[in-house]
Design a protein around this motif. Structure first.
Motif, PDB file in Angstrom:
ATOM      1  N   PHE A  92       0.432  -1.154  -0.295  1.00 27.82           N
ATOM      2  CA  PHE A  92       0.389  -0.271  -0.188  1.00 27.82           C
ATOM      3  C   PHE A  92       0.936   1.354   0.048  1.00 27.82           C
ATOM      4  O   PHE A  92       0.738   2.062  -0.780  1.00 27.82           O
ATOM      5  CB  PHE A  92      -0.879   0.341   1.351  1.00 27.82           C
ATOM      6  CG  PHE A  92      -1.785   1.530   0.948  1.00 27.82           C
ATOM      7  CD1 PHE A  92      -2.622   1.879   0.501  1.00 27.82           C
ATOM      8  CD2 PHE A  92      -1.614   1.941   2.453  1.00 27.82           C
ATOM      9  CE1 PHE A  92      -3.229   2.002   1.271  1.00 27.82           C
ATOM     10  CE2 PHE A  92      -2.446   3.353   2.594  1.00 27.82           C
ATOM     11  CZ  PHE A  92      -3.297   3.507   1.080  1.00 27.82           C
ATOM     12  N   VAL A  93       1.439   1.369   0.608  1.00 28.30           N
ATOM     13  CA  VAL A  93       2.972   2.464   1.047  1.00 28.30           C
ATOM     14  C   VAL A  93       3.715   2.283  -0.488  1.00 28.30           C
ATOM     15  O   VAL A  93       4.117   3.833  -0.848  1.00 28.30           O
ATOM     16  CB  VAL A  93       3.591   2.268   2.186  1.00 28.30           C
ATOM     17  CG1 VAL A  93       4.965   3.445   1.768  1.00 28.30           C
ATOM     18  CG2 VAL A  93       3.214   2.172   3.294  1.00 28.30           C
ATOM     19  N   LEU A 107       2.716   6.033  -2.825  1.00 31.39           N
ATOM     20  CA  LEU A 107       4.367   6.679  -3.497  1.00 31.39           C
ATOM     21  C   LEU A 107       4.688   6.889  -5.141  1.00 31.39           C
ATOM     22  O   LEU A 107       4.507   8.155  -5.378  1.00 31.39           O
ATOM     23  CB  LEU A 107       5.475   6.213  -3.466  1.00 31.39           C
ATOM     24  CG  LEU A 107       6.224   6.368  -1.388  1.00 31.39           C
ATOM     25  CD1 LEU A 107       7.496   5.034  -1.324  1.00 31.39           C
ATOM     26  CD2 LEU A 107       5.704   7.387  -0.533  1.00 31.39           C
ATOM     27  N   ASP A 108       4.021   5.754  -5.471  1.00 30.81           N
ATOM     28  CA  ASP A 108       4.123   5.854  -7.015  1.00 30.81           C
ATOM     29  C   ASP A 108       2.868   6.546  -7.943  1.00 30.81           C
ATOM     30  O   ASP A 108       2.587   6.784  -8.492  1.00 30.81           O
ATOM     31  CB  ASP A 108       3.838   4.533  -7.614  1.00 30.81           C
ATOM     32  CG  ASP A 108       5.442   3.765  -7.094  1.00 30.81           C
ATOM     33  OD1 ASP A 108       6.632   4.244  -7.011  1.00 30.81           O
ATOM     34  OD2 ASP A 108       5.003   2.452  -7.483  1.00 30.81           O
ATOM     35  N   ASP A 154       0.308  13.030  -1.500  1.00 27.50           N
ATOM     36  CA  ASP A 154       0.832  12.268  -0.057  1.00 27.50           C
ATOM     37  C   ASP A 154       1.836  11.826   1.331  1.00 27.50           C
ATOM     38  O   ASP A 154       3.061  12.094   0.108  1.00 27.50           O
ATOM     39  CB  ASP A 154      -0.219  10.674   0.264  1.00 27.50           C
ATOM     40  CG  ASP A 154      -1.355  11.424  -0.366  1.00 27.50           C
ATOM     41  OD1 ASP A 154      -1.694  12.368  -0.394  1.00 27.50           O
ATOM     42  OD2 ASP A 154      -1.388  10.372  -1.258  1.00 27.50           O
ATOM     43  N   ASP A 155       1.988  12.219   1.654  1.00 23.98           N
ATOM     44  CA  ASP A 155       3.478  12.274   2.698  1.00 23.98           C
ATOM     45  C   ASP A 155       2.652  11.106   3.743  1.00 23.98           C
ATOM     46  O   ASP A 155       1.895  10.952   3.803  1.00 23.98           O
ATOM     47  CB  ASP A 155       3.985  13.218   3.240  1.00 23.98           C
ATOM     48  CG  ASP A 155       4.236  14.304   2.899  1.00 23.98           C
ATOM     49  OD1 ASP A 155       4.941  14.306   1.701  1.00 23.98           O
ATOM     50  OD2 ASP A 155       3.798  15.535   3.242  1.00 23.98           O
ATOM     51  N   ILE A 156       4.173  10.114   4.140  1.00 24.92           N
ATOM     52  CA  ILE A 156       3.105   8.468   4.280  1.00 24.92           C
ATOM     53  C   ILE A 156       3.979   8.664   6.064  1.00 24.92           C
ATOM     54  O   ILE A 156       5.579   8.874   5.779  1.00 24.92           O
ATOM     55  CB  ILE A 156       3.434   7.501   3.880  1.00 24.92           C
ATOM     56  CG1 ILE A 156       2.360   7.392   2.442  1.00 24.92           C
ATOM     57  CG2 ILE A 156       3.176   6.102   4.122  1.00 24.92           C
ATOM     58  CD1 ILE A 156       3.097   7.721   1.069  1.00 24.92           C
ATOM     59  N   VAL A 175      -4.731  -2.536  -2.852  1.00 24.53           N
ATOM     60  CA  VAL A 175      -4.286  -1.828  -2.655  1.00 24.53           C
ATOM     61  C   VAL A 175      -4.854  -0.734  -3.202  1.00 24.53           C
ATOM     62  O   VAL A 175      -5.244   0.594  -3.086  1.00 24.53           O
ATOM     63  CB  VAL A 175      -2.367  -1.444  -2.223  1.00 24.53           C
ATOM     64  CG1 VAL A 175      -1.934  -2.701  -1.478  1.00 24.53           C
ATOM     65  CG2 VAL A 175      -2.022  -2.278  -3.779  1.00 24.53           C
ATOM     66  N   ALA A 176      -5.261  -0.988  -4.694  1.00 25.77           N
ATOM     67  CA  ALA A 176      -5.391   0.086  -5.297  1.00 25.77           C
ATOM     68  C   ALA A 176      -7.233   0.691  -5.076  1.00 25.77           C
ATOM     69  O   ALA A 176      -6.714   1.452  -4.768  1.00 25.77           O
ATOM     70  CB  ALA A 176      -5.706  -0.293  -7.105  1.00 25.77           C
ATOM     71  N   ALA A 177      -7.244  -0.869  -4.693  1.00 19.12           N
ATOM     72  CA  ALA A 177      -9.043  -0.333  -3.598  1.00 19.12           C
ATOM     73  C   ALA A 177      -8.691   0.501  -3.124  1.00 19.12           C
ATOM     74  O   ALA A 177      -9.272   1.387  -2.839  1.00 19.12           O
ATOM     75  CB  ALA A 177      -9.742  -1.348  -3.645  1.00 19.12           C
ATOM     76  N   LEU A 178      -8.328   0.371  -1.612  1.00 17.20           N
ATOM     77  CA  LEU A 178      -7.879   0.513  -0.557  1.00 17.20           C
ATOM     78  C   LEU A 178      -7.615   2.077  -0.703  1.00 17.20           C
ATOM     79  O   LEU A 178      -7.892   3.129  -0.154  1.00 17.20           O
ATOM     80  CB  LEU A 178      -7.135   0.161   0.283  1.00 17.20           C
ATOM     81  CG  LEU A 178      -6.806  -1.345   0.976  1.00 17.20           C
ATOM     82  CD1 LEU A 178      -6.043  -1.537   1.335  1.00 17.20           C
ATOM     83  CD2 LEU A 178      -8.887  -1.348   1.607  1.00 17.20           C
ATOM     84  N   SER A 179      -6.567   2.525  -1.790  1.00 16.57           N
ATOM     85  CA  SER A 179      -6.371   3.751  -1.790  1.00 16.57           C
ATOM     86  C   SER A 179      -7.253   4.877  -2.717  1.00 16.57           C
ATOM     87  O   SER A 179      -7.541   5.905  -2.339  1.00 16.57           O
ATOM     88  CB  SER A 179      -4.996   3.818  -3.142  1.00 16.57           C
ATOM     89  OG  SER A 179      -4.108   3.539  -2.352  1.00 16.57           O
TER      90      SER A 179
END
Length: 346
Positions: free
Chosen positions: A16-17, A21-22, A27-29, A225-229
């Motif tokens: 997910f991270v 980033l990509d 966004d800052d993580i 992770v695409a769904a979560l983002s």
């Protein structure tokens, strides 16, 4: 947006991270992880490589550290959890502490810091066997009764409903996701597919619980992770308090997976080893993804055939990552990898 990602050094969290980033340059993580056996800094991009990514070593059950870490964050994505069914059957205490108490501490801190979005990552394990209210087998829907069959699943169900209560009681902007089985790069090898891949590569038996006909829907971690983002970045307030299933509609049995891994690596089917079934073993996990498809337009893109090929290649080309895991000398993992050597007499 400044995003706190708990468990961000784990399998799904680290993917997910990398996805953020990509794909989300504004966004800052901040990754917050205790780095227990499955948490691994090697899962993350090199920390000095980007100013957008920072790391804090900490425990979600530590109220003071959680409160300090969350200050200044806009959103929380909560992956941190004890996640393995087999481990929960041996010792449920850690699952209750991390998954329930830890989630409570995060929710309280989020409420006090006026977090704009709290994304809680649950699991389809909370449903138990996928079936309708009348008992007919079908993919689980978000409105189905939760009937967890293991201590792990029960701890996630408790945290899942606790997160919902913080929206219902306090108006905390919570979204809950319940995903089917994930696979892909950086998955700790106690889980089914990486365990099968490693055992096949090293010519060990592949352990199959019971008759091997237990069925799961498999989603590649990149799709998950695409769904979560997408859910995280939804601005509409009507998303708050919503629950979304995330799956790929690619159901496969344990035996089918073992057979495919062996075939892909040109290994003998003789490596398949049936062992005694585990306690409370769910017969079928699958989720209905109509809601997330209709409300945010998401659907999985990676076929299992394509995804498993990529995953096998990743484990083949990352021996240093595997070696780093094995050097930790985890007794549970060692037992799992060699479970197939103890054949069942069924």
């Amino acid at each position: 947006m400044r995003i706190l990602v708990t468990g961000g050094a784990g399998f799904i969290g680290s993917n997910f991270v990398r996805h953020l980033l990509d794909h989300y340059p504004s966004d800052d993580i901040l990754v917050f992880d205790l780095l227990t056996y499955a948490g691994n800094l090697a899962n993350l991009p090199s920390l000095p490589s980007t100013a957008r990514l920072s790391f804090i070593h900490g425990d979600i059950c530590d109220e003071q550290t959680v409160a300090q870490t969350m200050a200044g964050c806009d959103a929380v994505v909560h992956f941190a959890a004890e996640t393995h069914v087999d481990r929960s059957l041996l010792n449920a205490r850690d699952f209750m502490a991390t998954n329930v108490q830890g989630t409570y501490i995060l929710l309280e801190a989020a409420r006090k810091h006026h977090i704009q979005r709290f994304l809680y990552i649950s699991t389809d394990e909370v449903y138990g066997n996928a079936c309708s209210p009348t008992g007919t087998s079908r993919p689980s829907q978000e409105t189905d009764t939760l009937r967890p069959l293991s201590p792990y699943a029960a701890s996630k169900a408790g945290a899942d409903t606790l997160a919902f209560s913080y929206w219902a009681s306090y108006g905390l902007p919570v979204i809950i996701t319940r995903s089917s089985n994930n696979y892909g790069p950086y998955q700790y090898p106690e889980k089914q597919l990486p365990l099968f891949i490693l055992n096949a590569l090293e010519d060990r038996p592949l352990p199959i619980y019971g008759d091997g006909q237990h069925s799961r829907d498999w989603i590649h971690v990149y799709d998950h992770v695409a769904a979560l983002s997408l859910l995280l970045h939804q601005s509409e307030s009507n998303m708050d308090g919503e629950i979304f299933n995330v799956g790929a509609h690619q159901e496969r049995t344990t035996l089918e997976n073992a057979t495919l891994v062996l075939k892909s690596l040109e290994k003998s089917p003789e490596q398949i080893s049936f062992v005694q079934d585990r306690l409370g073993h769910v017969r079928r996990h699958a989720v209905d993804t109509t809601k997330i498809s209709q409300q945010v337009g998401w659907q999985a893109k990676i076929s299992f055939e394509e995804g498993i090929k990529q995953t096998i290649e990743w484990y083949q080309t990352h021996p240093e990552w595997i070696e780093g895991i094995q050097q930790k000398q985890n007794d549970f993992l060692d037992t799992a990898l060699h479970l197939g050597e103890m054949r069942s007499t069924r």
